[in-house]
Design a protein around this motif. Structure first.
Motif, PDB file in Angstrom:
ATOM      1  N   PHE A 146       0.820  -1.210   0.000  1.00 35.82           N
ATOM      2  CA  PHE A 146       0.000   0.000   0.000  1.00 35.82           C
ATOM      3  C   PHE A 146       0.856   1.263   0.000  1.00 35.82           C
ATOM      4  O   PHE A 146       0.515   2.264  -0.645  1.00 35.82           O
ATOM      5  N   ALA A 147       1.975   1.203   0.698  1.00 33.87           N
ATOM      6  CA  ALA A 147       2.845   2.377   0.827  1.00 33.87           C
ATOM      7  C   ALA A 147       3.988   2.358  -0.184  1.00 33.87           C
ATOM      8  O   ALA A 147       5.011   3.006   0.026  1.00 33.87           O
ATOM      9  N   GLY A 148       3.808   1.699  -1.288  1.00 27.92           N
ATOM     10  CA  GLY A 148       4.899   1.435  -2.219  1.00 27.92           C
ATOM     11  C   GLY A 148       5.389   2.599  -3.052  1.00 27.92           C
ATOM     12  O   GLY A 148       6.455   2.514  -3.650  1.00 27.92           O
ATOM     13  N   GLU A 149       4.635   3.720  -3.125  1.00 27.88           N
ATOM     14  CA  GLU A 149       5.051   4.850  -3.949  1.00 27.88           C
ATOM     15  C   GLU A 149       5.038   6.128  -3.111  1.00 27.88           C
ATOM     16  O   GLU A 149       4.142   6.975  -3.265  1.00 27.88           O
ATOM     17  N   PRO A 150       6.014   6.314  -2.246  1.00 26.27           N
ATOM     18  CA  PRO A 150       5.979   7.439  -1.302  1.00 26.27           C
ATOM     19  C   PRO A 150       6.001   8.813  -1.967  1.00 26.27           C
ATOM     20  O   PRO A 150       5.348   9.747  -1.490  1.00 26.27           O
ATOM     21  N   LYS A 151       6.738   8.963  -3.064  1.00 25.38           N
ATOM     22  CA  LYS A 151       6.786  10.270  -3.726  1.00 25.38           C
ATOM     23  C   LYS A 151       5.432  10.640  -4.312  1.00 25.38           C
ATOM     24  O   LYS A 151       4.986  11.791  -4.199  1.00 25.38           O
ATOM     25  N   ALA A 152       4.769   9.673  -4.912  1.00 29.61           N
ATOM     26  CA  ALA A 152       3.440   9.919  -5.460  1.00 29.61           C
ATOM     27  C   ALA A 152       2.442  10.222  -4.349  1.00 29.61           C
ATOM     28  O   ALA A 152       1.564  11.087  -4.490  1.00 29.61           O
ATOM     29  N   ALA A 153       2.584   9.519  -3.225  1.00 34.09           N
ATOM     30  CA  ALA A 153       1.683   9.745  -2.094  1.00 34.09           C
ATOM     31  C   ALA A 153       1.863  11.149  -1.535  1.00 34.09           C
ATOM     32  O   ALA A 153       0.878  11.828  -1.195  1.00 34.09           O
ATOM     33  N   LEU A 154       3.100  11.609  -1.439  1.00 31.82           N
ATOM     34  CA  LEU A 154       3.366  12.951  -0.928  1.00 31.82           C
ATOM     35  C   LEU A 154       2.801  14.007  -1.871  1.00 31.82           C
ATOM     36  O   LEU A 154       2.196  14.994  -1.434  1.00 31.82           O
ATOM     37  N   ALA A 155       2.973  13.810  -3.175  1.00 32.82           N
ATOM     38  CA  ALA A 155       2.418  14.748  -4.148  1.00 32.82           C
ATOM     39  C   ALA A 155       0.894  14.786  -4.060  1.00 32.82           C
ATOM     40  O   ALA A 155       0.278  15.856  -4.163  1.00 32.82           O
ATOM     41  N   ALA A 156       0.273  13.635  -3.846  1.00 32.27           N
ATOM     42  CA  ALA A 156      -1.185  13.569  -3.725  1.00 32.27           C
ATOM     43  C   ALA A 156      -1.655  14.324  -2.487  1.00 32.27           C
ATOM     44  O   ALA A 156      -2.672  15.027  -2.525  1.00 32.27           O
ATOM     45  N   LEU A 157      -0.926  14.188  -1.383  1.00 32.06           N
ATOM     46  CA  LEU A 157      -1.293  14.914  -0.168  1.00 32.06           C
ATOM     47  C   LEU A 157      -1.206  16.418  -0.389  1.00 32.06           C
ATOM     48  O   LEU A 157      -2.137  17.165  -0.034  1.00 32.06           O
ATOM     49  N   ARG A 158      -0.132  16.874  -0.972  1.00 29.29           N
ATOM     50  CA  ARG A 158       0.019  18.316  -1.196  1.00 29.29           C
ATOM     51  C   ARG A 158      -1.070  18.832  -2.136  1.00 29.29           C
ATOM     52  O   ARG A 158      -1.579  19.948  -1.954  1.00 29.29           O
ATOM     53  N   GLY A 159      -1.453  18.033  -3.096  1.00 26.64           N
ATOM     54  CA  GLY A 159      -2.546  18.422  -3.978  1.00 26.64           C
ATOM     55  C   GLY A 159      -3.880  18.465  -3.260  1.00 26.64           C
ATOM     56  O   GLY A 159      -4.703  19.362  -3.495  1.00 26.64           O
ATOM     57  N   ALA A 160      -4.108  17.521  -2.366  1.00 28.21           N
ATOM     58  CA  ALA A 160      -5.373  17.471  -1.624  1.00 28.21           C
ATOM     59  C   ALA A 160      -5.556  18.692  -0.727  1.00 28.21           C
ATOM     60  O   ALA A 160      -6.688  19.076  -0.410  1.00 28.21           O
ATOM     61  N   LEU A 161      -4.451  19.324  -0.327  1.00 25.76           N
ATOM     62  CA  LEU A 161      -4.518  20.491   0.550  1.00 25.76           C
ATOM     63  C   LEU A 161      -4.831  21.787  -0.192  1.00 25.76           C
ATOM     64  O   LEU A 161      -5.011  22.833   0.443  1.00 25.76           O
ATOM     65  N   GLU A 162      -4.918  21.747  -1.508  1.00 26.54           N
ATOM     66  CA  GLU A 162      -5.094  22.969  -2.290  1.00 26.54           C
ATOM     67  C   GLU A 162      -6.290  23.813  -1.836  1.00 26.54           C
ATOM     68  O   GLU A 162      -6.175  25.045  -1.732  1.00 26.54           O
ATOM     69  N   PRO A 163      -7.463  23.224  -1.543  1.00 24.90           N
ATOM     70  CA  PRO A 163      -8.593  24.074  -1.115  1.00 24.90           C
ATOM     71  C   PRO A 163      -8.343  24.822   0.191  1.00 24.90           C
ATOM     72  O   PRO A 163      -9.015  25.825   0.468  1.00 24.90           O
ATOM     73  N   ALA A 164      -7.400  24.351   0.988  1.00 23.73           N
ATOM     74  CA  ALA A 164      -7.130  25.000   2.275  1.00 23.73           C
ATOM     75  C   ALA A 164      -6.275  26.253   2.124  1.00 23.73           C
ATOM     76  O   ALA A 164      -6.340  27.162   2.965  1.00 23.73           O
ATOM     77  N   ARG A 165      -5.472  26.322   1.087  1.00 22.93           N
ATOM     78  CA  ARG A 165      -4.465  27.389   0.993  1.00 22.93           C
ATOM     79  C   ARG A 165      -5.066  28.788   0.880  1.00 22.93           C
ATOM     80  O   ARG A 165      -4.602  29.707   1.581  1.00 22.93           O
ATOM     81  N   PRO A 166      -6.070  29.033   0.036  1.00 24.42           N
ATOM     82  CA  PRO A 166      -6.602  30.401  -0.050  1.00 24.42           C
ATOM     83  C   PRO A 166      -7.165  30.910   1.272  1.00 24.42           C
ATOM     84  O   PRO A 166      -7.109  32.112   1.550  1.00 24.42           O
ATOM     85  N   VAL A 167      -7.661  30.015   2.089  1.00 22.81           N
ATOM     86  CA  VAL A 167      -8.257  30.426   3.363  1.00 22.81           C
ATOM     87  C   VAL A 167      -7.202  30.998   4.291  1.00 22.81           C
ATOM     88  O   VAL A 167      -7.380  32.080   4.877  1.00 22.81           O
ATOM     89  N   VAL A 168      -6.078  30.298   4.430  1.00 22.19           N
ATOM     90  CA  VAL A 168      -5.048  30.758   5.368  1.00 22.19           C
ATOM     91  C   VAL A 168      -4.119  31.797   4.746  1.00 22.19           C
ATOM     92  O   VAL A 168      -3.206  32.287   5.415  1.00 22.19           O
ATOM     93  N   VAL A 169      -4.334  32.140   3.500  1.00 13.80           N
ATOM     94  CA  VAL A 169      -3.714  33.339   2.934  1.00 13.80           C
ATOM     95  C   VAL A 169      -4.495  34.573   3.397  1.00 13.80           C
ATOM     96  O   VAL A 169      -3.930  35.600   3.748  1.00 13.80           O
ATOM     97  N   GLU A 170      -5.837  34.441   3.412  1.00 11.38           N
ATOM     98  CA  GLU A 170      -6.708  35.555   3.780  1.00 11.38           C
ATOM     99  C   GLU A 170      -6.878  35.723   5.285  1.00 11.38           C
ATOM    100  O   GLU A 170      -7.079  36.837   5.768  1.00 11.38           O
ATOM    101  N   ARG A 171      -6.837  34.619   6.029  1.00 17.20           N
ATOM    102  CA  ARG A 171      -7.077  34.645   7.470  1.00 17.20           C
ATOM    103  C   ARG A 171      -5.975  33.847   8.176  1.00 17.20           C
ATOM    104  O   ARG A 171      -5.475  32.867   7.624  1.00 17.20           O
ATOM    105  N   PRO A 172      -5.633  34.190   9.398  1.00 12.93           N
ATOM    106  CA  PRO A 172      -4.570  33.443  10.086  1.00 12.93           C
ATOM    107  C   PRO A 172      -4.984  32.020  10.458  1.00 12.93           C
ATOM    108  O   PRO A 172      -4.133  31.137  10.588  1.00 12.93           O
TER     109      PRO A 172
END
Length: 233
Positions: A146-172
């Motif tokens: 299940f954990a066989g592709e760590p680089k791909a998993a890390l990229a997927a996590l960073r992509g999944a966080l995209e909706p969170a970024r505009p919020v903490v740019v505007e608010r602390p």
């Protein structure tokens, strides 16, 4: 009476890694309530049998028992309305409930895939067989597969966080000008990772990195002082 919290621990008593327990612990700090944090392992179900279920976090507050991080947060606001509120309003609670499900369905699975092998290696030895058997049954494959592709998993996590970024740019904080339970929901996922894995989840120029730093500094750096790996590794 002192509040007692049963809190998932790894190989060492002070390696506390449950994202759900971190939500509860940050909520207690938010309310200014002291709690005795009791280390608990997956195979110690009997220790929380009084709660009539098998998962942590569990708290006792006098004669009252409360389990599940969401239910604990709601209880704390209702039981201690004179202390800083975790939600602030019914509307905020509803939106936070949506945020909870977004984190659990999108961020938790992504973090799990990144840190899985490190997590397994930092469990108490008496939990290892249980964890492997239960998770491999759930996943339908070995932990290593299940954990066989760590680089791909890390990229997927960073992509999944995209909706969170505009919020903490505007608010602390996700809760606005100050922190609230929404912040502790997402923060729990990062403390989960930091407790067991040296993998660098975020780059320093990521707005979510800056938000995480702000949350780690809350309550005298309570979360930053917990056993774990440097987030800048």
């Amino acid at each position: 009476m002192t509040i007692r919290l049963w809190d998932l621990a790894g190989a060492e008593d002070d390696r506390r890694f449950s994202p759900h327990c971190w939500r509860a612990k940050m909520s207690l700090k938010h309310k200014g309530l002291e709690a005795e944090e009791i280390p608990w392992r997956f195979t110690e179900k009997e220790a929380i049998a009084f709660s009539e279920q098998k998962l942590v976090p569990v708290i006792t507050d006098g004669e009252r028992e409360v389990h599940d991080s969401w239910t604990i947060a709601v209880y704390l606001d209702e039981a201690y309305p004179d202390r800083p509120m975790l939600f602030g309003s019914d509307e905020a609670r509803t939106l936070t409930y949506f945020f909870k499900h977004w984190v659990e369905r999108n961020i938790h699975p992504a973090v799990f895939k990144v840190i899985l092998i490190d997590l397994f290696n930092r469990l108490h030895e008496k939990d290892m067989a249980y964890f492997r058997e239960s998770r491999e049954k759930r996943l339908g494959k070995t932990l290593e597969e299940f954990a066989g592709e760590p680089k791909a998993a890390l990229a997927a996590l960073r992509g999944a966080l995209e909706p969170a970024r505009p919020v903490v740019v505007e608010r602390p904080f996700f809760s606005g000008r100050g922190p609230g339970f929404a912040d502790y929901i997402l923060f729990g996922a990062f403390q989960w990772a930091r407790a067991v894995s040296p993998i660098r989840l975020l780059e320093p120029d990521d707005p979510v990195y800056a938000w995480r730093e702000r949350v780690m500094d809350l309550f005298g750096g309570y979360a930053r002082q917990a056993k774990g790996y440097p987030v800048w590794a």
